[in-house]
Design a protein around this motif. Structure first.
Motif, PDB file in Angstrom:
ATOM      1  N   UNK A 119       1.626  -3.820   8.046  1.00  0.00           N
ATOM      2  CA  UNK A 119       1.346  -3.158   6.779  1.00  0.00           C
ATOM      3  C   UNK A 119      -0.101  -3.406   6.372  1.00  0.00           C
ATOM      4  N   UNK A 120      -0.726  -2.385   5.773  1.00  0.00           N
ATOM      5  CA  UNK A 120      -2.090  -2.525   5.259  1.00  0.00           C
ATOM      6  C   UNK A 120      -2.211  -1.777   3.941  1.00  0.00           C
ATOM      7  N   UNK A 121      -3.169  -2.175   3.135  1.00  0.00           N
ATOM      8  CA  UNK A 121      -3.447  -1.498   1.875  1.00  0.00           C
ATOM      9  C   UNK A 121      -4.376  -0.315   2.115  1.00  0.00           C
ATOM     10  N   UNK A 122      -4.153   0.739   1.349  1.00  0.00           N
ATOM     11  CA  UNK A 122      -4.931   1.964   1.547  1.00  0.00           C
ATOM     12  C   UNK A 122      -5.328   2.570   0.210  1.00  0.00           C
ATOM     13  N   UNK A 123      -6.420   3.339   0.239  1.00  0.00           N
ATOM     14  CA  UNK A 123      -6.872   4.089  -0.927  1.00  0.00           C
ATOM     15  C   UNK A 123      -7.392   3.216  -2.048  1.00  0.00           C
ATOM     16  N   UNK A 124      -7.839   3.864  -3.091  1.00  0.00           N
ATOM     17  CA  UNK A 124      -8.296   3.135  -4.259  1.00  0.00           C
ATOM     18  C   UNK A 124      -7.156   2.421  -4.968  1.00  0.00           C
ATOM     19  N   UNK A 125      -5.941   2.966  -4.826  1.00  0.00           N
ATOM     20  CA  UNK A 125      -4.790   2.354  -5.491  1.00  0.00           C
ATOM     21  C   UNK A 125      -4.315   1.090  -4.782  1.00  0.00           C
ATOM     22  N   UNK A 126      -4.690   0.916  -3.515  1.00  0.00           N
ATOM     23  CA  UNK A 126      -4.311  -0.287  -2.778  1.00  0.00           C
ATOM     24  C   UNK A 126      -2.848  -0.353  -2.392  1.00  0.00           C
ATOM     25  N   UNK A 127      -2.192   0.789  -2.286  1.00  0.00           N
ATOM     26  CA  UNK A 127      -0.778   0.799  -1.907  1.00  0.00           C
ATOM     27  C   UNK A 127      -0.610   0.347  -0.461  1.00  0.00           C
ATOM     28  N   UNK A 128       0.433  -0.449  -0.215  1.00  0.00           N
ATOM     29  CA  UNK A 128       0.718  -0.921   1.136  1.00  0.00           C
ATOM     30  C   UNK A 128       1.602   0.080   1.867  1.00  0.00           C
ATOM     31  N   UNK A 129       1.135   0.479   3.045  1.00  0.00           N
ATOM     32  CA  UNK A 129       1.905   1.387   3.886  1.00  0.00           C
ATOM     33  C   UNK A 129       1.985   0.833   5.294  1.00  0.00           C
ATOM     34  N   UNK A 130       3.036   1.211   5.993  1.00  0.00           N
ATOM     35  CA  UNK A 130       3.232   0.818   7.383  1.00  0.00           C
ATOM     36  C   UNK A 130       2.224   1.523   8.285  1.00  0.00           C
ATOM     37  N   UNK A 415       2.677  14.200 -12.419  1.00  0.00           N
ATOM     38  CA  UNK A 415       2.939  12.855 -11.899  1.00  0.00           C
ATOM     39  C   UNK A 415       1.665  12.013 -11.987  1.00  0.00           C
ATOM     40  N   UNK A 416       1.800  10.787 -12.462  1.00  0.00           N
ATOM     41  CA  UNK A 416       0.653   9.869 -12.477  1.00  0.00           C
ATOM     42  C   UNK A 416       0.507   9.299 -11.078  1.00  0.00           C
ATOM     43  N   UNK A 417      -0.447   9.834 -10.347  1.00  0.00           N
ATOM     44  CA  UNK A 417      -0.610   9.474  -8.936  1.00  0.00           C
ATOM     45  C   UNK A 417      -1.320   8.133  -8.787  1.00  0.00           C
ATOM     46  N   UNK A 418      -1.301   7.621  -7.570  1.00  0.00           N
ATOM     47  CA  UNK A 418      -1.975   6.360  -7.276  1.00  0.00           C
ATOM     48  C   UNK A 418      -1.253   5.141  -7.814  1.00  0.00           C
ATOM     49  N   UNK A 419       0.037   5.235  -8.037  1.00  0.00           N
ATOM     50  CA  UNK A 419       0.782   4.086  -8.544  1.00  0.00           C
ATOM     51  C   UNK A 419       1.986   3.793  -7.651  1.00  0.00           C
ATOM     52  N   UNK A 420       2.412   2.546  -7.668  1.00  0.00           N
ATOM     53  CA  UNK A 420       3.650   2.129  -7.028  1.00  0.00           C
ATOM     54  C   UNK A 420       4.565   1.603  -8.124  1.00  0.00           C
ATOM     55  N   UNK A 421       5.682   2.275  -8.318  1.00  0.00           N
ATOM     56  CA  UNK A 421       6.603   1.939  -9.397  1.00  0.00           C
ATOM     57  C   UNK A 421       7.835   1.246  -8.819  1.00  0.00           C
ATOM     58  N   UNK A 422       8.221   0.143  -9.420  1.00  0.00           N
ATOM     59  CA  UNK A 422       9.427  -0.554  -8.998  1.00  0.00           C
ATOM     60  C   UNK A 422       9.128  -1.703  -8.052  1.00  0.00           C
ATOM     61  N   UNK A 423       9.999  -2.697  -8.093  1.00  0.00           N
ATOM     62  CA  UNK A 423       9.818  -3.890  -7.265  1.00  0.00           C
ATOM     63  C   UNK A 423      11.192  -4.408  -6.840  1.00  0.00           C
ATOM     64  N   UNK A 424      11.295  -4.830  -5.593  1.00  0.00           N
ATOM     65  CA  UNK A 424      12.522  -5.451  -5.103  1.00  0.00           C
ATOM     66  C   UNK A 424      12.298  -6.944  -4.907  1.00  0.00           C
ATOM     67  N   UNK A 425      13.374  -7.694  -4.692  1.00  0.00           N
ATOM     68  CA  UNK A 425      13.249  -9.140  -4.489  1.00  0.00           C
ATOM     69  C   UNK A 425      12.586  -9.440  -3.146  1.00  0.00           C
ATOM     70  N   UNK A 426      12.396 -10.712  -2.829  1.00  0.00           N
ATOM     71  CA  UNK A 426      11.617 -11.080  -1.649  1.00  0.00           C
ATOM     72  C   UNK A 426      12.282 -10.678  -0.336  1.00  0.00           C
ATOM     73  N   UNK A 427      13.570 -10.357  -0.391  1.00  0.00           N
ATOM     74  CA  UNK A 427      14.265  -9.871   0.799  1.00  0.00           C
ATOM     75  C   UNK A 427      14.392  -8.351   0.818  1.00  0.00           C
ATOM     76  N   UNK A 428      13.916  -7.703  -0.241  1.00  0.00           N
ATOM     77  CA  UNK A 428      14.044  -6.251  -0.321  1.00  0.00           C
ATOM     78  C   UNK A 428      15.467  -5.793  -0.528  1.00  0.00           C
TER      79      UNK A 428
END
Length: 480
Positions: A119-130, A415-428
């Motif tokens: 996984x790496x961060x991408x774009x100005x938003x820094x979202x992590x993608x595979x 849609x407010x782009x460039x955001x990641x909404x929601x979070x799961x626990x450390x195991x997903x």
């Protein structure tokens, strides 16, 4: 009443039982009996060809392109990076995590399976993608990634039907059918709700684009991506346009007489279907003619003129349909069900879908259409952070069905782009922040089209139904 021209069903409907229905309809309030139970139109608000007298608020978008990934993509290998899983790989999942949960195949000794890709961060938003999403990474700033989606269903067919219709039980109207019924279409020579598929069979089948109890003309129309878009849409040899028009006029007259005599609702749907097919005969060949598409555009999607029906070809068709006024365009791509060899399976599916999904966003954006189009990507549920049993580790390396947490993304108008909404626990495993239900996704899509999801209803079997049933909230944090 003329008993010789009355069907058995009509006889019972118009006797004492029918009187009871009339009384009930009267009690239920005017609009509910006829379909819509909400705001009444003011001058200039009427929507041409629709049941909804007026939109409930100014719309942000005109159309939706829904990229449905049937089979359930593994969010843990695509969007939701969990380093803790790599640390625990091969160890049994803590019993407390799966206690009381229902799964399709999980065994009590299920072992943790770490992410299969970097996984790496991408774009100005820094979202992590595979790493298997290199094309989507280039447009990540146009996305709103929703990590906290959850559903009520854990098997494919009911879960797929649930996402598409708001109910796991076949027979309810699909989202596109609700929109066709509620706000009509911008096109008068193409259906308002079109279906394209690739990748193989779908567990939910045609129930996912059914009109349900709505009038039949609102159901999704499956198009083919090569040859005639609809089988038998072309005239047979020896039938010219004048002869066909005369035949349709005669059929319409006969059907109208039957409608007036018997009052069968399906007859009107049949008349309108014939007329739509006639109008499509001139539009459909032009829709399928890719001669106006330059080679660079087709290459951007990862397709070409000889492509006989890939996901990439369907994405190009979706954009062409959007240009021509189709309201709801549903692309189904199956093959994401990876109970074994999840690494190989995800790689293969991303090769088929990543480039075209990103190109669709780029293409809409450069044509000035992304501002009034919503693109949605997602499956019916997610994948577990463990394999189905410890014996499978090192052998099959697959993931089971996981309804508690999965990822979708949206892009486009409102849609407010460039955001990641929601979070799961450390195991997903569980959503711990900003969880959204499937009904919330549906409510939000309707909201962006100017519709209050609680107000678009249809009375059937004595009660008003809606897409979101009695649930659903607009996801305010997603909105621009």
């Amino acid at each position: 009443m003329n008993l010789q021209t009355t069907t058995r069903r009509q006889l019972f409907q118009t006797c004492g039982i029918g009187l009871g229905k009339i009384s009930l309809a009267t009690l239920l309030a005017g609009g509910a009996a006829s379909g819509f139970t909400g705001h009444r139109a003011t001058a200039g608000e009427m929507i041409l060809g629709a049941q909804l007298p007026a939109l409930h608020h100014p719309p942000k978008i005109k159309r939706v392109i829904y990229l449905f990934m049937a089979g359930a993509p593994s969010q843990l290998d695509l969007f939701d990076h969990k380093p803790k899983l790599a640390e625990l790989e091969g160890k049994p999942i803590p019993p407390s995590v799966i206690a009381g949960q229902r799964y399709a195949f999980i065994q009590p000794d299920a072992a943790v399976l770490g992410p299969r890709f970097r996984f790496e961060k991408h774009g100005q938003c820094g979202a992590e993608l595979s790493s298997v999403l290199p094309h989507l990474a280039k447009v990540v700033d146009d996305l709103a990634i929703i990590r906290g989606v959850h559903t009520d269903q854990f098997n494919h067919a009911p879960a797929q039907i649930f996402v598409n219709t708001g109910s796991p039980i076949p027979g309810r109207p699909a989202m596109g059918a609700w929109l066709s019924y509620g706000i009509g279409s911008e096109a008068d020579d193409l259906p308002g709700f079109v279906v394209l598929s690739s990748g193989g069979n779908l567990s939910g089948g045609a129930a996912m684009w059914s009109a349900g109890f709505l009038p039949g003309q609102h159901q999704g129309v499956p198009f083919r991506s090569s040859g005639d878009p609809i089988l038998h849409v072309a005239n047979p040899n020896g039938i010219d346009n004048q002869m066909q028009r005369g035949t349709l006029d005669l059929l319409a007259d006969l059907n109208q007489r039957r409608q007036e005599r018997l009052g069968v609702a399906d007859v009107q749907s049949r008349i309108e279907s014939y007329e739509m097919a006639y109008r499509m005969q001139s539009r459909a060949p032009e829709l399928m003619d890719f001669s106006g598409e330059d080679d660079a555009t087709l290459a951007m999607y990862g397709t070409n003129r000889e492509d006989a029906g890939s996901f990439a070809k369907n994405c190009v068709l979706a954009r062409r349909m959007a240009e021509r006024g189709v309201r709801f365009i549903q692309l189904y791509h199956s093959g994401w069900d990876h109970h074994s060899q999840v690494e190989k399976g995800v790689q293969g599916q991303c090769r088929q879908t990543d480039q075209a999904s990103a190109a669709l966003i780029q293409d809409l954006k450069r044509r000035g259409m992304l501002d009034d189009t919503l693109v949605v990507w997602g499956g019916e549920f997610g994948r577990t952070p463990m394999v189905e049993s410890s014996a499978a580790l090192g052998r099959s390396l697959g993931r089971d069905h996981h309804p508690q947490a999965f990822t979708m993304w949206m892009a486009g108008g409102g849609i407010r782009s460039g955001q990641t909404l929601g979070q799961t626990d450390e195991l997903g495993f569980h959503v711990v922040e900003d969880g959204v239900h499937v009904h919330d996704i549906q409510a939000t899509i309707l909201h962006l089209l100017g519709i209050d999801h609680e107000q678009l209803t249809f009375t059937f079997a004595g009660r008003p139904f809606r897409l979101t049933d009695i649930h659903g909230h607009v996801i305010e944090k997603l909105l621009a």
